[in-house]
Design an enzyme around this catalytic site. Structure first.
Site, PDB file in Angstrom:
ATOM      1  CB  THR A 176      -0.995  -0.060   1.271  1.00 22.68           C
ATOM      2  OG1 THR A 176      -2.125  -0.739   1.234  1.00 22.68           O
ATOM      3  CG2 THR A 176      -1.491   1.306   1.614  1.00 22.68           C
ATOM      4  NE  ARG A 204      -9.809  -6.664   1.999  1.00 23.29           N
ATOM      5  CZ  ARG A 204      -8.389  -5.897   2.303  1.00 23.29           C
ATOM      6  NH1 ARG A 204      -8.059  -5.016   1.135  1.00 23.29           N
ATOM      7  NH2 ARG A 204      -7.887  -6.144   3.236  1.00 23.29           N
ATOM      8  CB  VAL A 205     -14.586  -2.904   1.665  1.00 17.19           C
ATOM      9  CG1 VAL A 205     -14.014  -1.376   2.249  1.00 17.19           C
ATOM     10  CG2 VAL A 205     -15.399  -2.814   0.420  1.00 17.19           C
ATOM     11  CG  ASP A 207      -6.267  -0.993   6.076  1.00 15.46           C
ATOM     12  OD1 ASP A 207      -6.258  -1.753   5.378  1.00 15.46           O
ATOM     13  OD2 ASP A 207      -5.363  -0.583   6.753  1.00 15.46           O
ATOM     14  CB  THR A 227       1.030  -0.610   4.625  1.00 16.83           C
ATOM     15  OG1 THR A 227       1.368  -1.695   3.939  1.00 16.83           O
ATOM     16  CG2 THR A 227       2.203  -0.387   5.524  1.00 16.83           C
ATOM     17  N   GLY A 228      -0.771  -3.033   5.804  1.00 14.61           N
ATOM     18  CA  GLY A 228      -0.541  -4.688   6.203  1.00 14.61           C
ATOM     19  C   GLY A 228      -1.959  -5.121   6.160  1.00 14.61           C
TER      20      GLY A 228
HETATM   21  N1  ASP Z   1      -3.835  -2.707   4.061  1.00 11.90           N
HETATM   22  C1  ASP Z   1      -4.110  -3.168   2.593  1.00 11.90           C
HETATM   23  C2  ASP Z   1      -5.376  -3.758   2.395  1.00 11.90           C
HETATM   24  O1  ASP Z   1      -5.606  -4.660   3.515  1.00 11.90           O
HETATM   25  C3  ASP Z   1      -2.937  -3.803   1.974  1.00 11.90           C
HETATM   26  C4  ASP Z   1      -1.528  -3.445   2.741  1.00 11.90           C
HETATM   27  O2  ASP Z   1      -1.353  -2.445   3.035  1.00 11.90           O
HETATM   28  O3  ASP Z   1      -0.742  -4.379   2.093  1.00 11.90           O
HETATM   29  O4  ASP Z   1      -6.075  -3.558   1.681  1.00 11.90           O
END
Ligand code: ASP
Length: 306
Positions: A176, A204-205, A207, A227-228
């Site tokens: 992200t 899919r939604v 964060d 991010t994550g």
């Molecule tokens: N946070 C993002 C999501 O779950 C993906 C990411 O940051 O790797 O869509």
């Protein structure tokens, strides 16, 4: 283990950029690493140029995120992760320290999802728009591209590998992109933009579309971009939780950021990262993921973490 780095700024403004947390470790050759560092630095420079000219924190965040949305290496805009159907569904949020936020999810055509989120914030009474249509995009002067334009060969290959159930080959990152800023006028802002993750279910939604989960800003307190694995950030209301710990819990930024990553990510058995800047211009990068891409200033030096 939660790791934490502190950013210092000698300027009356502060900016931090992230290019995503790797949920698993990925191999990177020297050329790719250099390209990631260059992308992060280009985004940082775009944001810092705005702040150095006395511009607003939100303008700086959008400028930085737009650079990463256009860079196919990063999981946002062009080059974003693909859904199970092989298409791109972006999401983004912006928020300013005055409490106003805007967000978009299931964005399929806008070249810069961060600008869609900004249009929602600036020009509507809503906070979150799903699947913005042609009329909305045209009304706000937003550039559009066909969905295929966002799809890169690397992402197609990755989707095929994931669908085939191949073991993690270590060459891929999730991620992200995001930015937090304190401007010279004392205002805070944050912006985050993503394609989600490879092979995510259509519709899919995560964060990144939810103010308070993946993005939050409050003047006098903090701005946060995450991010994550988004499901953890939503259930832990991570970005807002960092702010609440500062405002109501009396914690400092490093303590709050570390505690939230430990409780809500490690504690849920998932990985990720956040960047944050407080009202005094202190910055922090905190993560429990195997890898993290970020850029910030330490005194006179611009540092990248890849
Ligand atoms: N946070 C993002 C999501 O779950 C993906 C990411 O940051 O790797 O869509």
């Amino acid at each position: 283990m939660t790791e934490c780095l502190v950013a210092t700024s000698k300027s009356p403004y502060t900016l931090l950029v992230h290019g995503g947390a790797g949920w698993r470790h990925w191999r990177m050759d020297d050329a790719k690493e250099a390209a990631f560092r260059a992308g992060l630095r280009a985004a940082f420079a775009a944001g810092e140029t705005v702040l150095a000219a006395g511009g607003a924190a939100l303008d700086a965040c959008c400028a930085a995120v737009m650079v990463l949305e256009d860079d196919p290496l990063f999981n946002a805009g062009r080059g974003a992760s693909l859904t199970a159907a092989g298409s791109v569904e972006h999401e983004a949020t912006v928020m300013t320290g005055d409490g106003r936020g805007g967000a978009v999810t299931l964005s399929r055509q806008a070249r810069h999802p961060v600008l869609v989120a900004r249009a929602v914030r600036d020009a509507t009474e809503e906070v979150l728009i799903a699947d913005p249509d042609d009329a909305f995009l045209a009304a706000h002067g937003l550039e559009v591209r066909p969905n295929d334009w966002f799809v890169t060969d690397e992402r197609r290959d990755r989707l095929a590998a994931v669908r085939a159930g191949l073991p993690e080959d270590g060459t891929h990152k999730h991620g992200t992109v995001g930015c937090v800023a304190l401007d010279a006028h004392g205002h805070l802002a944050a912006a985050t933009s993503t394609g989600g993750y490879d092979n995510k279910p259509v519709g899919r939604v995560g964060d990144t579309a939810i103010p308070g989960a993946g993005t939050f800003a409050k003047d006098g307190v903090v701005a946060v971009s995450c991010t994550g694995r988004g499901e953890s950030f939503m259930q832990g209301v991570v970005a807002h939780q960092v702010s609440a710990r500062l405002e109501f819990g009396g914690q400092d930024l490093v303590t709050a950021a570390t505690a939230v990553v430990t409780a809500e990510l490690l504690g849920r058995g998932t990985t990720g990262a956040l960047i944050a800047v407080d009202a005094a211009g202190r910055g922090v990068v905190a993560w429990d993921s195997p890898t993290l891409l970020a850029c910030w200033r330490d005194g006179d030096e611009i540092l990248t973490h890849v």
